[in-house]
Enzyme design. Sequence first.
Site, PDB file in Angstrom:
ATOM      1  N   ASP A  14       0.821  -1.208   0.000  1.00 22.83           N
ATOM      2  CA  ASP A  14       0.000   0.000   0.000  1.00 22.83           C
ATOM      3  C   ASP A  14       0.862   1.268   0.000  1.00 22.83           C
ATOM      4  O   ASP A  14       1.998   1.254   0.465  1.00 22.83           O
ATOM      5  CB  ASP A  14      -0.895  -0.028   1.251  1.00 22.83           C
ATOM      6  CG  ASP A  14      -2.089   0.901   1.111  1.00 22.83           C
ATOM      7  OD1 ASP A  14      -2.317   1.448   0.005  1.00 22.83           O
ATOM      8  OD2 ASP A  14      -2.791   1.106   2.117  1.00 22.83           O
ATOM      9  N   HIS A  31       3.361   3.530  -8.736  1.00 26.04           N
ATOM     10  CA  HIS A  31       3.189   2.110  -9.076  1.00 26.04           C
ATOM     11  C   HIS A  31       4.433   1.559  -9.777  1.00 26.04           C
ATOM     12  O   HIS A  31       4.820   0.410  -9.568  1.00 26.04           O
ATOM     13  CB  HIS A  31       1.952   1.912  -9.958  1.00 26.04           C
ATOM     14  CG  HIS A  31       0.669   2.261  -9.249  1.00 26.04           C
ATOM     15  ND1 HIS A  31       0.414   1.867  -7.955  1.00 26.04           N
ATOM     16  CD2 HIS A  31      -0.420   2.971  -9.648  1.00 26.04           C
ATOM     17  CE1 HIS A  31      -0.784   2.323  -7.581  1.00 26.04           C
ATOM     18  NE2 HIS A  31      -1.305   2.995  -8.598  1.00 26.04           N
ATOM     19  N   LEU A 125      12.554 -19.574  -5.140  1.00 27.99           N
ATOM     20  CA  LEU A 125      11.475 -18.771  -4.550  1.00 27.99           C
ATOM     21  C   LEU A 125      10.208 -18.823  -5.410  1.00 27.99           C
ATOM     22  O   LEU A 125      10.274 -18.678  -6.625  1.00 27.99           O
ATOM     23  CB  LEU A 125      11.941 -17.307  -4.441  1.00 27.99           C
ATOM     24  CG  LEU A 125      10.888 -16.320  -3.933  1.00 27.99           C
ATOM     25  CD1 LEU A 125      10.750 -16.394  -2.420  1.00 27.99           C
ATOM     26  CD2 LEU A 125      11.228 -14.888  -4.355  1.00 27.99           C
TER      27      LEU A 125
HETATM   28  C1  FPP Z   1      -1.820   0.221  -3.461  1.00 24.70           C
HETATM   29  O1  FPP Z   1      -1.279   1.521  -3.349  1.00 24.70           O
HETATM   30  C2  FPP Z   1      -1.169  -0.440  -4.546  1.00 24.70           C
HETATM   31  C3  FPP Z   1      -1.802  -0.976  -5.629  1.00 24.70           C
HETATM   32  C4  FPP Z   1      -3.259  -0.946  -5.799  1.00 24.70           C
HETATM   33  C5  FPP Z   1      -1.058  -1.584  -6.712  1.00 24.70           C
HETATM   34  C6  FPP Z   1       0.194  -2.261  -6.300  1.00 24.70           C
HETATM   35  C7  FPP Z   1       0.918  -2.654  -7.478  1.00 24.70           C
HETATM   36  C8  FPP Z   1       2.266  -2.648  -7.579  1.00 24.70           C
HETATM   37  C9  FPP Z   1       3.193  -2.263  -6.509  1.00 24.70           C
HETATM   38  C10 FPP Z   1       2.869  -3.085  -8.841  1.00 24.70           C
HETATM   39  C11 FPP Z   1       3.062  -4.565  -8.858  1.00 24.70           C
HETATM   40  C12 FPP Z   1       3.051  -5.001 -10.222  1.00 24.70           C
HETATM   41  C13 FPP Z   1       3.672  -6.085 -10.688  1.00 24.70           C
HETATM   42  C14 FPP Z   1       3.486  -6.417 -12.073  1.00 24.70           C
HETATM   43  C15 FPP Z   1       4.548  -6.933  -9.885  1.00 24.70           C
HETATM   44  P1  FPP Z   1      -2.253   2.741  -3.558  1.00 24.70           P
HETATM   45  O2  FPP Z   1      -2.159   3.159  -4.962  1.00 24.70           O
HETATM   46  O3  FPP Z   1      -3.584   2.367  -3.070  1.00 24.70           O
HETATM   47  O4  FPP Z   1      -1.614   3.837  -2.651  1.00 24.70           O
HETATM   48  P2  FPP Z   1      -2.409   4.963  -1.878  1.00 24.70           P
HETATM   49  O5  FPP Z   1      -3.093   4.268  -0.748  1.00 24.70           O
HETATM   50  O6  FPP Z   1      -1.318   5.854  -1.438  1.00 24.70           O
HETATM   51  O7  FPP Z   1      -3.343   5.606  -2.846  1.00 24.70           O
END
Ligand code: FPP
Length: 234
Positions: A14, A31, A125
């Site tokens: 998150d 992201h 892994l």
């Molecule tokens: C939550 O942060 C995160 C997500 C909804 C997406 C997480 C995805 C990644 C880290 C990329 C992974 C991808 C691959 C292909 C491995 P948020 O956007 O909700 O953050 P916020 O709470 O600050 O808005």
Amino acid sequence: MNSRECQHVAIIMDGNGRWAKKQGKPRTAGHLVGSDNVRTIAIAANELGVKYLTIFAFSTENWKRSQEEVSYLMGLPDIFFKKYMKEFIQRGYRIHMIGNLDELPTGTRNVLREAEEESKENTGLHLIIAMNYGSQREIVEAANAYAKDVKEGKKQLGINEEEFSSYLMTKDFPPVDLLIRTSGELRISNFLLWQIAYAELCFVEESWPEFTPDLLKKCIEDYHHRDRRFGGVK
Ligand code: FPP
């Protein structure tokens, strides 16, 4: 003191959006950095003896985000595997997917399936990516599949927890030992509800792009200092 090995770590990654905003960048930039951090943390997890790492990349609720953000997240697996797949293969990592992939854009689904296929002989892994995943839906689908098997005479009525687990998308993986959520929120957000029944929970203040191998090590050390009783008494 918890002597049980920490073999399965699950992470709710998150805080990408908030991290990006703080840098004056669009949410999508968060992201991208977040996806690079998946590689960093996978390497660290492997070095710390973790055998299964499950990450929440896209939930069944994430479709509610702006079309621009959803479309960016759908393109991210392609960017991610183009950058890192060769390295993952060399390191012996095996990629698995959980979630309803049939609802993803064809291009995204193909990239994800190819990563699974390309790494299927690997024994290192297990990196499990949850994409269009929702735990309640997974459990309902499992219940429906079991009901169908009963109706068709393939199963008896009345199964136990272990047999029910074999209907879940995670049937090939052990239960989660440690669940980590970054960015200070104290929620599970429909992630692996069944699988975390006895997991230790670790909530950290840092956002996912700020989550380092040292923080992972600290969470695992904390895990080993907790007294896991699985409902029993010591
Ligand atoms: C939550 O942060 C995160 C997500 C909804 C997406 C997480 C995805 C990644 C880290 C990329 C992974 C991808 C691959 C292909 C491995 P948020 O956007 O909700 O953050 P916020 O709470 O600050 O808005």
